[in-house]
Design a protein around this motif. Structure first.
Motif, PDB file in Angstrom:
ATOM      1  N   GLU A 206       0.821  -1.213   0.000  1.00 57.55           N
ATOM      2  CA  GLU A 206       0.000   0.000   0.000  1.00 57.55           C
ATOM      3  C   GLU A 206       0.859   1.269   0.000  1.00 57.55           C
ATOM      4  OE1 GLU A 206      -2.685  -0.350   3.279  1.00 57.55           O
ATOM      5  OE2 GLU A 206      -4.017  -1.753   2.220  1.00 57.55           O
ATOM      6  N   ALA A 207       2.069   1.172   0.571  1.00 59.45           N
ATOM      7  CA  ALA A 207       2.967   2.329   0.611  1.00 59.45           C
ATOM      8  C   ALA A 207       3.758   2.471  -0.694  1.00 59.45           C
ATOM      9  CB  ALA A 207       3.931   2.205   1.785  1.00 59.45           C
ATOM     10  N   GLY A 208       3.606   1.515  -1.598  1.00 60.39           N
ATOM     11  CA  GLY A 208       4.328   1.589  -2.865  1.00 60.39           C
ATOM     12  C   GLY A 208       5.803   1.278  -2.748  1.00 60.39           C
ATOM     13  N   VAL A 209       6.189   0.555  -1.699  1.00 57.01           N
ATOM     14  CA  VAL A 209       7.594   0.207  -1.491  1.00 57.01           C
ATOM     15  C   VAL A 209       7.985  -0.933  -2.439  1.00 57.01           C
ATOM     16  CG1 VAL A 209       9.284  -0.696   0.169  1.00 57.01           C
ATOM     17  CG2 VAL A 209       7.504   0.906   0.933  1.00 57.01           C
ATOM     18  N   ARG A 210       9.094  -0.760  -3.161  1.00 52.81           N
ATOM     19  CA  ARG A 210       9.624  -1.872  -3.957  1.00 52.81           C
ATOM     20  C   ARG A 210      10.095  -2.949  -2.990  1.00 52.81           C
ATOM     21  NH1 ARG A 210      14.530   0.249  -6.307  1.00 52.81           N
ATOM     22  NH2 ARG A 210      14.334   1.755  -4.619  1.00 52.81           N
ATOM     23  N   HIS A 211       9.529  -4.128  -3.091  1.00 51.14           N
ATOM     24  CA  HIS A 211       9.859  -5.125  -2.079  1.00 51.14           C
ATOM     25  C   HIS A 211       9.617  -6.547  -2.563  1.00 51.14           C
ATOM     26  CE1 HIS A 211       5.478  -4.982  -1.562  1.00 51.14           C
ATOM     27  NE2 HIS A 211       5.591  -6.175  -1.003  1.00 51.14           N
ATOM     28  N   ARG A 212      10.250  -7.462  -1.869  1.00 43.47           N
ATOM     29  CA  ARG A 212       9.947  -8.881  -2.003  1.00 43.47           C
ATOM     30  C   ARG A 212      10.071  -9.515  -0.627  1.00 43.47           C
ATOM     31  NH1 ARG A 212      13.708 -10.648  -5.136  1.00 43.47           N
ATOM     32  NH2 ARG A 212      14.675 -12.486  -4.217  1.00 43.47           N
ATOM     33  N   CYS A 213       9.041 -10.192  -0.205  1.00 43.20           N
ATOM     34  CA  CYS A 213       9.058 -10.919   1.055  1.00 43.20           C
ATOM     35  C   CYS A 213       8.864 -12.404   0.753  1.00 43.20           C
ATOM     36  CB  CYS A 213       7.945 -10.446   1.994  1.00 43.20           C
ATOM     37  SG  CYS A 213       8.101  -8.715   2.491  1.00 43.20           S
ATOM     38  N   GLU A 214       9.693 -13.232   1.350  1.00 40.90           N
ATOM     39  CA  GLU A 214       9.609 -14.668   1.132  1.00 40.90           C
ATOM     40  C   GLU A 214       9.560 -15.384   2.471  1.00 40.90           C
ATOM     41  OE1 GLU A 214      11.809 -15.394  -3.065  1.00 40.90           O
ATOM     42  OE2 GLU A 214      13.164 -15.120  -1.364  1.00 40.90           O
ATOM     43  N   VAL A 215       8.865 -16.504   2.495  1.00 36.78           N
ATOM     44  CA  VAL A 215       8.784 -17.344   3.689  1.00 36.78           C
ATOM     45  C   VAL A 215       9.683 -18.558   3.469  1.00 36.78           C
ATOM     46  CG1 VAL A 215       7.294 -18.708   5.179  1.00 36.78           C
ATOM     47  CG2 VAL A 215       6.440 -16.564   4.193  1.00 36.78           C
ATOM     48  N   TYR A 216      10.624 -18.752   4.359  1.00 34.73           N
ATOM     49  CA  TYR A 216      11.567 -19.861   4.245  1.00 34.73           C
ATOM     50  C   TYR A 216      10.967 -21.078   4.955  1.00 34.73           C
ATOM     51  CZ  TYR A 216      15.208 -16.503   2.776  1.00 34.73           C
ATOM     52  OH  TYR A 216      15.948 -15.541   2.104  1.00 34.73           O
ATOM     53  N   ALA A 217      10.559 -22.053   4.176  1.00 37.53           N
ATOM     54  CA  ALA A 217       9.873 -23.233   4.727  1.00 37.53           C
ATOM     55  C   ALA A 217      10.807 -24.041   5.624  1.00 37.53           C
ATOM     56  CB  ALA A 217       9.362 -24.105   3.592  1.00 37.53           C
ATOM     57  N   GLY A 218      10.291 -24.381   6.794  1.00 41.16           N
ATOM     58  CA  GLY A 218      11.035 -25.216   7.729  1.00 41.16           C
ATOM     59  C   GLY A 218      12.050 -24.484   8.572  1.00 41.16           C
ATOM     60  N   ALA A 219      12.232 -23.181   8.328  1.00 40.63           N
ATOM     61  CA  ALA A 219      13.253 -22.421   9.042  1.00 40.63           C
ATOM     62  C   ALA A 219      12.715 -21.874  10.361  1.00 40.63           C
ATOM     63  CB  ALA A 219      13.755 -21.273   8.175  1.00 40.63           C
ATOM     64  N   GLN A 220      13.588 -21.841  11.348  1.00 42.28           N
ATOM     65  CA  GLN A 220      13.237 -21.312  12.664  1.00 42.28           C
ATOM     66  C   GLN A 220      13.707 -19.865  12.817  1.00 42.28           C
ATOM     67  OE1 GLN A 220      14.147 -23.845  16.112  1.00 42.28           O
ATOM     68  NE2 GLN A 220      14.779 -25.434  14.672  1.00 42.28           N
ATOM     69  N   HIS A 221      13.115 -19.184  13.786  1.00 47.56           N
ATOM     70  CA  HIS A 221      13.580 -17.853  14.172  1.00 47.56           C
ATOM     71  C   HIS A 221      15.068 -17.971  14.525  1.00 47.56           C
ATOM     72  CE1 HIS A 221      13.123 -13.802  15.847  1.00 47.56           C
ATOM     73  NE2 HIS A 221      13.904 -14.203  16.826  1.00 47.56           N
ATOM     74  N   GLY A 222      15.919 -17.233  13.801  1.00 44.09           N
ATOM     75  CA  GLY A 222      17.355 -17.303  14.060  1.00 44.09           C
ATOM     76  C   GLY A 222      18.119 -18.183  13.090  1.00 44.09           C
TER      77      GLY A 222
END
Length: 251
Positions: A206-222
């Motif tokens: 909504e802010a028009g930020v050029r971005h890519r977000c991905e979810v890393y399957a099986g990965a833990q915080h850290g």
């Protein structure tokens, strides 16, 4: 890989002196600057090694001790290999430090770090890139939002509490961000449930930020932190590929 040189440096801030680690190519010439934000465990050998790897790819990298108000690093004594579940008292020490670094203080400190880089003959002129881990991913958003003209790229990995209902939630910085953004979320991360992932994505869109977000399957915080039980080699290498790709495009 370029030969690198690493040194301890001190950065003056409005609230004292922040100790930090600086790593850069050994040629002594200015290179594009990267401000690397720590996880909760702080400035330690593993983060210095991460900075050295980035420096080897051609960047000047600054890693500040963001808990400097409470002492020089290591602010909390850490084992060589960190298993948070085996040391619950560690969180009793770390949690107050994390909470004390408000968005206002983080943005103010960021100005000092950016000023220091701007004055360094080892940092190229112009805006910098940011990368942050765990709590450092939130600091990336606060910095990119508070200093949009000074940040060209912003990356965050396994960040928690990125899009809460609170008035100081990091995702609210999206409206002020002009940098290109990349975030790699851990899907086994209780501090970033699916609804926050969706809210974060929506805010950037909504802010028009050029971005890519991905979810890393099986990965833990850290998952990028090789000196902890959360480390995931495959996810870590994916993080390096994404980060270096972002930096290559930017600089």
């Amino acid at each position: 890989m370029t030969a690198v040189q690493g040194t301890a440096v001190d950065i003056p801030t409005e609230d004292g002196t922040a100790d930090a680690y600086l790593s850069h190519p050994g040629d002594g010439r200015p290179h594009p600057a990267v401000l690397l934000y720590q996880d909760a465990f702080g400035l330690r050998p593993h983060l210095r090694a991460m900075a050295d790897r980035l420096a080897g790819a051609g960047y000047t990298v600054l890693v500040p001790n963001v808990f400097y108000r409470h002492g020089r690093a290591p602010v909390v004594e850490l084992p060589e290999f960190i298993d948070p579940e085996a040391r619950p008292q560690m969180w009793e020490q770390l949690t107050p430090l994390i909470r004390s670094l408000t968005p206002e203080l983080a943005a103010r400190d960021a100005g000092a770090y950016l000023d220091w880089l701007a004055a360094s003959p080892l940092a190229a002129d112009g805006p910098v890139a940011l990368t942050g881990y765990c709590m450092g991913a939130r600091l990336v958003l606060f910095t990119a939002g508070a200093h949009p003209d000074r940040v060209a790229a912003a990356a965050g990995f396994h960040g928690g509490r990125l899009a809460t209902d609170g008035p100081n939630s990091p995702h609210l910085a999206a409206a002020r961000i002009t940098a290109e953004v990349y975030f790699g979320h851990a899907d086994q991360d209780s501090s970033l449930p699916e609804e926050q992932i969706e809210r974060f994505e929506q805010a950037l869109t909504e802010a028009g930020v050029r971005h890519r977000c991905e979810v890393y399957a099986g990965a833990q915080h850290g998952y990028t932190q090789a000196d902890t039980t959360a480390y995931d080699r495959e996810a870590d290498e994916r993080h390096w590929a994404a980060l270096l790709d972002l930096l290559d495009r930017t600089f």
